[in-house]
Design an enzyme around this catalytic site. Structure first.
Site, mmCIF file in Angstrom:
data_model
loop_
_atom_site.group_PDB
_atom_site.id
_atom_site.type_symbol
_atom_site.label_atom_id
_atom_site.label_comp_id
_atom_site.label_asym_id
_atom_site.label_seq_id
_atom_site.Cartn_x
_atom_site.Cartn_y
_atom_site.Cartn_z
ATOM 1 N N CYS A 172 0.119 -17.285 -28.765
ATOM 2 C CA CYS A 172 -1.005 -18.125 -28.362
ATOM 3 C C CYS A 172 -1.591 -18.848 -29.579
ATOM 4 C CB CYS A 172 -2.034 -17.280 -27.620
ATOM 5 S SG CYS A 172 -3.099 -18.247 -26.547
ATOM 6 N N HIS A 218 1.235 -13.805 -23.585
ATOM 7 C CA HIS A 218 0.810 -12.651 -24.398
ATOM 8 C C HIS A 218 1.610 -11.389 -24.083
ATOM 9 C CE1 HIS A 218 -2.968 -14.313 -26.110
ATOM 10 N NE2 HIS A 218 -2.920 -15.104 -25.060
ATOM 11 N N GLU A 238 1.733 -8.740 -25.748
ATOM 12 C CA GLU A 238 0.944 -7.549 -26.128
ATOM 13 C C GLU A 238 -0.023 -7.118 -25.035
ATOM 14 O OE1 GLU A 238 0.341 -10.567 -27.065
ATOM 15 O OE2 GLU A 238 -1.820 -10.904 -27.197
#
Lengths: 227, 85
Positions: free
Chosen positions: A86, A194, A196
């Site tokens: 991002c 994302h 994560e």
């Protein structure tokens, strides 16, 4: 294996990134402040999402002059895995570690939802745990994720298999549905979604875990050969 | 010497400008059918202390390094010396 999570003023996915490494793949991880200048003790570098320097001017444009970025470039040149997610991706673009640029989303909205991605290249140090054409579910949360590059760059991205992830349904207007690309050497990955935030079923998807596991697998194999 | 520098950042030709497209549509809805397109750009005012013989070089460097992203943006600038009153 030891990971660094770089913190810029305005980073807000740093804790998620730290958690993904520590809890999901069980490796060592440390925060590194943007004013630090050395990453030699780390095996991989993670640039988290957020709004570095408030995204003033353009996303990532000011962060790329942070002192730590010289060390990030050095790590990239040494072939260490460098992952920007991002805002981290935007910083990599502004730093020219990756080609192209980000524009506002085509529909002008901030988009925050989990979207299907297609794995285009499973032969990278970030994707060796996936299969080609796997559909994986990863959250996006961005206002400036509309990837752009010129024709020449697009041809090079295709010729060198640098397009790693595409959106199954183009989310933001990106050229050729691009969600993530690597540099030519393959050790720098930038992606808007994302991974994560998708490392446990509790989070709605665990599909991002394999990305971190891929980095660890590649490092272990390389390490085993050299020792 | 002191200079007032005005920097204009515009989209490179061919780069889609989503904000401009939205405003174009809005103007059409207001009945301005003659509007063929709107391009939204940035204007920055920089007050700068510099020597006269290198002010332009500094402005170009600032544009290339930070103020514009040459991948998607073009820039132009005007440099005006500030005369102390």
């Amino acid at each position: 294996m030891k990971f660094a999570v770089i913190m810029f003023p305005g980073s807000n996915c740093d804790i998620d990134m730290f958690h993904a490494v520590e809890e999901a793949v069980g490796e060592e991880v440390e925060y590194v402040w943007h004013n630090d200048t050395n990453l030699d003790r780390f095996d991989a570098v993670l640039l988290p999402g957020g709004f570095s320097y408030g995204d003033y001017l353009r996303p990532g444009s000011i962060a790329h002059f942070s002192p730590i970025m010289s060390a990030v470039k050095k790590a990239a040149e040494e072939g260490k895995p460098v992952l920007g997610v991002c805002n981290g991706f935007q910083i990599l673009l502004e730093s020219r570690l990756l080609p192209g640029a980000m524009r506002r989303n085509e529909n002008l909205h901030f988009i925050c939802k989990t979207v299907p991605l297609r794995v285009e290249n499973p032969d990278t140090m970030f994707t060796n745990q996936y299969q080609k054409s796997d559909e994986i579910y990863i959250p996006v949360a961005h206002g400036d994720g509309n990837y752009y590059c010129d024709e020449e760059t697009m041809t090079a991205l295709k010729d060198n298999n640098q397009i790693v992830f595409t959106y199954v349904n183009n989310t933001n207007g990106s050229r050729e549905n691009i969600a993530g690309i690597t540099n030519k050497a393959g050790n720098v990955l930038g992606m808007m979604p994302h991974p994560e935030r998708a490392v446990e079923d509790l989070l709605g998807s665990a599909d991002g875990k394999k990305l971190f596991a891929s980095i660890v697998k590649q490092w272990r194999e390389k390490h085993a050969i050299t020792t | 010497m002191t200079f007032d520098v005005t920097v204009y950042i515009t989209w490179k030709e061919g780069v889609l400008d989503p904000q401009g497209a939205a405003v174009t549509e809005s103007l059409h809805k207001l009945g301005y059918d003659g509007v063929e397109g709107v391009s939204i750009s940035k204007m920055m005012k920089v007050r700068l202390q510099a020597e006269k013989d290198n002010v332009e070089q500094q402005v170009v460097e600032m544009c290339e390094k930070l103020l514009a992203n040459p991948v998607i943006e073009d820039y132009t600038y005007e440099i005006e010396e500030v005369i102390p009153s």
